[in-house]
Design an enzyme around this catalytic site. Sequence first.
Site, PDB file in Angstrom:
ATOM      1  N   ASP A 441       3.787  -6.965   0.279  1.00 36.23           N
ATOM      2  CA  ASP A 441       4.006  -5.683   0.216  1.00 36.23           C
ATOM      3  C   ASP A 441       5.321  -5.833   1.378  1.00 36.23           C
ATOM      4  O   ASP A 441       5.755  -6.716   1.965  1.00 36.23           O
ATOM      5  CB  ASP A 441       3.021  -5.109   0.694  1.00 36.23           C
ATOM      6  CG  ASP A 441       3.008  -3.487   0.344  1.00 36.23           C
ATOM      7  OD1 ASP A 441       4.317  -3.196   0.034  1.00 36.23           O
ATOM      8  OD2 ASP A 441       1.930  -2.873   0.467  1.00 36.23           O
ATOM      9  N   ASP A 508       2.608   3.487  -6.219  1.00 47.16           N
ATOM     10  CA  ASP A 508       1.267   4.011  -5.640  1.00 47.16           C
ATOM     11  C   ASP A 508       0.830   5.107  -6.518  1.00 47.16           C
ATOM     12  O   ASP A 508      -0.284   5.391  -6.001  1.00 47.16           O
ATOM     13  CB  ASP A 508       1.610   4.275  -4.274  1.00 47.16           C
ATOM     14  CG  ASP A 508       1.418   3.041  -3.247  1.00 47.16           C
ATOM     15  OD1 ASP A 508       1.076   1.892  -3.931  1.00 47.16           O
ATOM     16  OD2 ASP A 508       1.903   2.979  -2.072  1.00 47.16           O
TER      17      ASP A 508
HETATM   18  C1  GLA Z   1       1.485   0.063   0.182  1.00 44.94           C
HETATM   19  C2  GLA Z   1       1.110  -0.455  -1.176  1.00 44.94           C
HETATM   20  C3  GLA Z   1      -0.239   0.048  -1.337  1.00 44.94           C
HETATM   21  C4  GLA Z   1      -1.297  -0.329  -0.506  1.00 44.94           C
HETATM   22  C5  GLA Z   1      -0.734  -0.107   1.013  1.00 44.94           C
HETATM   23  C6  GLA Z   1      -1.511  -1.060   2.009  1.00 44.94           C
HETATM   24  O1  GLA Z   1       1.705   1.464   0.166  1.00 44.94           O
HETATM   25  O2  GLA Z   1       1.931   0.356  -2.074  1.00 44.94           O
HETATM   26  O3  GLA Z   1      -0.879  -0.220  -3.029  1.00 44.94           O
HETATM   27  O4  GLA Z   1      -1.413  -1.948  -0.571  1.00 44.94           O
HETATM   28  O5  GLA Z   1       0.389  -0.551   1.027  1.00 44.94           O
HETATM   29  O6  GLA Z   1      -1.149  -0.599   3.450  1.00 44.94           O
END
Ligand code: GLA
Length: 704
Positions: A441, A508
């Site tokens: 990420d 997301d």
């Molecule tokens: C980001 C990712 C999510 C999740 C969060 C965790 O927002 O896109 O899918 O993994 O971080 O903090």
Amino acid sequence: MQILHFRAAGVSVIIECPSDALPAILHWGPDLGVLDDESLAHLAAELRPRPDMTVDVPVRTPLVPEARTGWMGMPGLSGHHQGQNWSPAFTSVTYRQTGQTLTATARDEHARLTLTIIIELDHSGLLRARADLRNQHELPYTLDTLNLAFPVPGTPTELLDQAGRWAKERIPQRRPLTVGTHLRENRRGRTGADAATVLLAGTSDLGFQRGEAWGLHVGFSGNHRHYAERTSTGRTMLGGGELLLPGEIILPTGETYRTPWLYATYGRGLDQAARRFHDHLRARPSHPSSPRPIVLNTWEAVYFDHDLDRLLDLADRAARVGVERFVLDDGWFTGRRDDRSGLGDWYVDPDVWPDGLHPLVNRVRELGMQFGLWLEPEMINPDSGLARAHPGWILQTGDRLPPPARHQQVLDLSNPDAYSFIKERLLALISEYDLDFIKWDHNRDLVDAGSTIRVGRASVHAQTHAVYRLLDEIRAKHPRLEIESCSGGGGRVDLGILQRTDRVWASDCIDPAERRQIMRWTGQLLPLELIGSHIGADRSHTTGRRHDLPFRAATAFFGHYGIEWNLTTLADGELDDLAAWLALHKQHRHLLHTGALVRIDDCPENVQAHGVVAADATEAIYEIAMLDRPSTWPPGRVRLPGLDPSTVYSVRPLMPVTAHGAAPAWMDGGFALPGSALAVSGIAVPPLFPDESVLVHVIATSRT
Ligand code: GLA
């Protein structure tokens, strides 16, 4: 002068290769057929630019356009030796050709610069190019810009690219192409949820199956630009490259700067333009070739609430419904009870996991699933042991810290000590838990990203290349490990990161009404097997909307399938329904992940349809979705493109669906028609409620 003609998959590229000037593309577009030397010379003469009432000689548009020739548009190279040599003149060029790859090495004798351009047309008809600039002058060369530009033939009238934001990525935007520059610059230090992704110039009738499109993608995960330019002399250029911050690249004597790859695609319709990217990616030796394992990701199931018993229960249920890869998301490392602290302290938190992750990992493996872990290696919370021990490892400039974003800062990976630390941590975790998968990420933009080891100088370029190197080193040591590119959802989707990752987390937002749009336009660059798509809870966590399982499951069906839902709250019957969808996906994923994506034009009002046709056109799966209530009823017909016209296909629903009214014949027992009829007359859209869809299974039965 040598004139080259490259051809592949319906595309021709004609390149003029003079020995006293940079190579220029004279034609990039539809295939021109076999041309002998004489025809090629005639055609090239015809395609060469003519004087255009500015300077008295024709102004060429080589891949790196030069202002010294009278070109008034965007220059390819901008830079200087302490104010000198600001207008380059590459007048001595040698060429080397291997197959359909051309390497031009050009010298500016006065400025003592060498520019090496590589241009190649691959089997899919995708054109790509990059350049190296080497400084051989005794003075350092300050590089401001090195763009490559592709001339678009004819007079396209439309521009189509993408915008977006967190949880709503890849929104298409279309506008007239007029005189001037359409410039998409990105200074986020990551590709960006608002990235242009593919900047296309097209004809006015451009659709998925029709019209013509020329598209450009800059394959880079740091700051970058795409532009489309129409000059007053009627030239149209698509260009781009890395966007360099002030003073970011100052080349000492003997040093070289390399641009990212720029990818140029031509298509009769947007689908064909997309397919060249897909075919190119699929031909890579590193392209994932095993069936894409169905994922369960814990994020929307438990967030930071890591409780072993609950996670074990989740793993049991995941295995029961048919999940093949269990991914533990954020929240497992030291001090990470929420998003305010812990990034950088990549040790399993002993307070939450007294026996490490082993009890969970062991159960996951006993259940026959792979295990994956979330990491955000480029980030650091000021509230972490790492930041307290090494405050200088945070990217910053001017004696100030950048504003925090999600309470975090960026770890300076151009600092060898920080790099070694992170690499050691990653390798230790991969080994200890024999990780199959990392969700990698990157949750914030880079602001004021200077490096303390380079006395605050701009460091996005160095950071981006350090991340690439880190990924490359990890993959070299663990070739079986798969990595997902996530950046606050779909903020890092580009072919630079995809050279070293195996899928992207597209967004997301799992709400199927929105996710289907995000998937549709991510497909302009990526094939479905590289796009993570999960079934979320019935009530979307990002939009609050509710949807039934079939709509959520059918939307996610067209991607690398997964679940992001707290299965511990589901009754047995609901788990069985979910299991049926996963089983169906497994049955058809080979087709979905190797076939050709078709997005369908001219659907009736509020109807959306797309599908995947097998490479040999013997089978296809389409989805017809009702997005809202249309103003006329019954809802009309949808064409099924991409099939073989002379093959007869049976057409039936893949999953039973209840129509709210008279079901069309193809749903009621199925029927058979040749591909030619299905492409033109199509099939009737069944009476569906909004947010319902039907999967259509089309199978070849015989040839006409
Ligand atoms: C980001 C990712 C999510 C999740 C969060 C965790 O927002 O896109 O899918 O993994 O971080 O903090």
